[in-house]
Write an enzyme that holds these catalytic residues in place. Structure first.
Site, mmCIF file in Angstrom:
data_model
loop_
_atom_site.group_PDB
_atom_site.id
_atom_site.type_symbol
_atom_site.label_atom_id
_atom_site.label_comp_id
_atom_site.label_asym_id
_atom_site.label_seq_id
_atom_site.Cartn_x
_atom_site.Cartn_y
_atom_site.Cartn_z
ATOM 1 N N LYS A 6 0.828 -1.200 0.000
ATOM 2 C CA LYS A 6 0.000 0.000 0.000
ATOM 3 C C LYS A 6 0.866 1.255 0.000
ATOM 4 C CE LYS A 6 -3.407 -0.055 2.892
ATOM 5 N NZ LYS A 6 -4.061 -0.052 4.228
ATOM 6 N N LEU A 37 -16.319 11.320 6.850
ATOM 7 C CA LEU A 37 -16.187 11.131 5.412
ATOM 8 C C LEU A 37 -17.315 10.280 4.850
ATOM 9 C CD1 LEU A 37 -12.382 10.443 4.903
ATOM 10 C CD2 LEU A 37 -13.583 12.603 5.235
ATOM 11 N N ASN A 83 -34.781 7.082 1.287
ATOM 12 C CA ASN A 83 -34.860 6.323 0.041
ATOM 13 C C ASN A 83 -34.955 4.840 0.372
ATOM 14 O OD1 ASN A 83 -34.499 8.657 -1.669
ATOM 15 N ND2 ASN A 83 -32.350 8.641 -1.032
ATOM 16 N N GLY A 131 -35.182 0.879 -0.001
ATOM 17 C CA GLY A 131 -34.494 -0.032 -0.903
ATOM 18 C C GLY A 131 -33.772 -1.117 -0.140
ATOM 19 N N CYS A 142 -18.830 1.263 7.707
ATOM 20 C CA CYS A 142 -19.085 2.208 8.806
ATOM 21 C C CYS A 142 -20.404 1.961 9.508
ATOM 22 C CB CYS A 142 -19.022 3.646 8.288
ATOM 23 S SG CYS A 142 -17.362 4.182 7.847
ATOM 24 N N LYS A 181 -21.167 -1.671 11.301
ATOM 25 C CA LYS A 181 -20.303 -2.014 12.441
ATOM 26 C C LYS A 181 -20.351 -0.944 13.520
ATOM 27 C CE LYS A 181 -16.330 0.609 11.656
ATOM 28 N NZ LYS A 181 -15.542 1.395 12.627
ATOM 29 N N ARG A 192 -17.499 -4.230 1.494
ATOM 30 C CA ARG A 192 -17.719 -4.647 2.878
ATOM 31 C C ARG A 192 -19.205 -4.559 3.223
ATOM 32 N NH1 ARG A 192 -13.671 -0.763 6.013
ATOM 33 N NH2 ARG A 192 -14.444 0.623 4.364
#
Length: 441
Positions: free
Chosen positions: A35, A148, A259, A261, A268, A271, A338
C-alpha cells in the site's frame, strides 16, 4: 506544519493527501508495504473519485511522502491516528487492536508539545485511556472524529461540514493549558476550512467520541424507518416513494436518507451501530440503544425481501434461473464491498440455486476476491445476456440511465427488480418489462 498520518487506508490516505494539498508537510505511515509503495507512486489503492488527481497534484510538490517506518513520524507537530476499527469476529464490539498497536508504536516518537489527534471511530472511553498513556511524553491527545462519505471523501476533508475537537479538560469542563495549546495547533492545521466558515465544535473527550457513532446511528435509523414503511406499503398497496416525498416536505424530517431499498452497508454504519450497542451494554445503559437492534434487523430483512421479490417474478422459484445483478459495491462511486447489500443478495441467490452474474463499474475485483464462485461481467449488457431477471442493486448512474429497449434486446425475459427505487416504472413497463421494486405496488 509537519504532520504524520498513522494508517493509510481509506481514511488515512485521503487525509494525508488533503493535508498536503493545504500546504502542510505530510508523512503517511502504514505497515502494509504494498500500500505504501502504491501511494508513494501516486496510485490510490482503492477507488475514490478525486483522489488520484489529488495524489498527482501534491506528489509534484514534495510535501507528501509515505513510509513503513514509524520513526519517520518523529518531528511532526501533529500526528493523526487514522487506523481502522472493524467489528470483532463473532461479536458486536469494535476491534481496537489496530488502534492499540499504532498508538504503542507511535509513543516513542512523540515529543513534548506534540498533538496526537485521533480520527478513528472508537467506543467512548478509548480516548481517555490513550490520553493517560500519552501524558508522560508531554504530548496532548485530541479527539478529532472524521465524517467522510465514500465517494465524497476528498470534498469532505477539504471542505468539511463541521470540525470537532475533543480536548483534555479540567474538573470544571474547561480545556487544560495543554488542551488550549492543542486547540491552537489544530486551528493552524485546519486554517483553510476554518477561514471558509466551517463550524467548529470544541468539547470533551467523551462527547467527541460519541459524535460520529451518534450521527451514524441517526442516519441508520432514518434509513431503516423508511424501509419499515416499505414493508407496510407492500402489505397495503401503498407507494413508499410517494410516501417519502410527502413526509419529506416536513422541515423537521427532510427528504434526505428517506430512500427505501436494499438498505445500508459498507465499513461504517453496520459495524458502528453494533459497536455502539455493545459499548452501551458495557456501560450498563443498553436499554437506551435497544432500538438499534431493530434498525439492524430491518436493514438485514431488506436483503431477504429482494431475493423473495426475484423469486416471485420468476414464478416462485429461482433454481436454475439466470440472474443479472447490477452492482457489487455497497454504494455508487466506491469499490467497497464490505457488508454490501448487493453482494449479499447475489450470494444468497447463488446459494439458492440461481445462476448469478454480477457486474459493477469499479468493484468487480474486490467482489471476486470475496465471492469467487459468482460469475462476473464487465458491463450491464454483458451481465444481462439471456437473463431471466435483472436486479438493480447499486444505484450507479450508468444503471439509473439504462435504456430499457437496449437491455430488453439481450435478456431472455423482460423482468427487472429495482432494489434502489431509482428507475422510472412507467418507462420500463412501456418497454414491456415486468417492473417490481421494494415498497412499491
Amino acid at each position: 506544519m509537519r504532520i504524520s498520518v498513522i494508517g493509510c487506508g481509506y481514511l488515512g490516505a485521503v487525509h494525508a493527501a488533503s493535508m498536503a494539498s493545504l500546504g502542510h508537510d505530510v508523512v503517511g505511515i502504514d505497515v502494509d508495504a504494498d500500500k505504501v509503495a502504491r501511494l508513494a507512486a501516486g496510485t490510490a489503492p482503492f477507488y475514490e473519485p478525486g483522489l488520484p488527481e489529488l495524489l498527482a497534484e501534491v506528489g509534484s510538490t514534495g510535501r507528501l511522502r509515505f513510509s513503513t517506518d514509524m520513526a519517520d513520524a518523529a518531528g511532526a507537530q501533529v500526528h493523526f491516528l487514522c487506523v481502522g476499527t472493524p467489528q470483532k469476529h463473532g461479536e458486536f464490539r469494535a476491534d481496537l487492536s489496530y488502534v492499540d498497536a499504532a498508538f504503542t508504536a507511535l509513543l516513542p516518537h512523540v515529543a513534548p508539545g506534540d498533538v496526537v489527534a485521533g480520527k478513528s471511530t472508537v467506543p467512548v472511553g478509548t480516548a481517555e485511556a490513550l490520553a493517560s498513556r500519552l501524558t508522560p511524553t508531554g504530548a496532548a491527545l485530541v479527539w478529532n472524529p472524521e465524517f467522510l462519505r465514500e465517494g465524497f471523501a476528498v470534498k469532505d476533508t477539504l471542505h468539511p461540514d463541521r470540525l470537532v475537537y475533543g480536548l483534555p479538560t479540567d474538573d470544571e469542563g474547561n480545556p487544560t493549558p495543554a488542551g488550549e495549546a492543542a486547540h491552537a495547533l489544530l486551528d493552524a492545521v485546519y486554517a483553510t476550512p476554518l477561514a471558509e466558515g466551517t463550524p467548529l465544535v470544541t468539547t470533551d473527550y467523551a462527547t467527541a467520541q460519541l459524535v460520529k457513532v451518534a450521527a451514524n446511528s441517526f442516519l441508520a435509523t432514518k434509513i431503516s424507518f423508511i424501509n419499515a414503511m416499505a414493508e407496510l406499503c407492500e402489505a397495503t398497496g401503498a407507494d413508499v416513494t410517494s410516501l417519502a416525498d410527502a413526509i419529506g416536505y416536513d422541515a423537521r424530517i427532510g427528504r434526505r436518507f428517506l430512500n427505501a431499498g436494499l438498505g445500508f452497508g459498507g465499513g461504517c454504519l453496520p459495524k458502528d451501530i453494533r459497536a455502539f450497542m455493545a459499548r452501551a451494554g458495557e456501560l450498563g445503559v443498553d436499554q437506551a440503544l435497544s432500538f438499534l437492534r431493530e434498525v439492524d434487523s430491518i436493514n438485514m430483512r431488506r436483503r431477504v425481501r429482494m431475493v423473495d421479490l426475484a423469486r416471485e417474478v420468476c414464478a416462485g422459484s429461482i433454481v436454475g434461473r439466470r440472474v443479472a445483478v447490477l452492482g457489487a459495491a455497497f454504494k455508487p462511486d466506491s469499490d467497497d464491498v464490505r457488508d454490501s447489500p448487493a453482494l449479499s443478495v447475489a450470494a444468497q441467490m447463488q446459494l439458492q440455486g440461481a445462476h448469478v452474474t454480477v457486474t459493477d463499474p469499479q468493484a468487480v475485483e474486490n467482489a471476486r476476491a470475496k465471492w469467487p464462485d459468482l460469475k462476473y461481467a464487465a458491463t450491464a449488457l454483458e451481465a444481462a445476456q439471456d437473463a431471466d431477471v435483472v436486479l438493480l442493486a447499486t444505484e450507479w448512474a450508468e444503471y439509473r440511465e439504462l435504456d430499457p429497449a437496449e437491455l430488453g434486446a439481450v435478456v431472455a425475459r423482460r423482468t427487472i427488480v429495482d432494489g434502489r427505487n431509482v428507475l422510472d416504472p412507467r418507462a420500463w413497463r412501456a418497454a414491456g418489462f415486468t417492473y417490481r421494486a421494494l415498497g412499491r405496488p
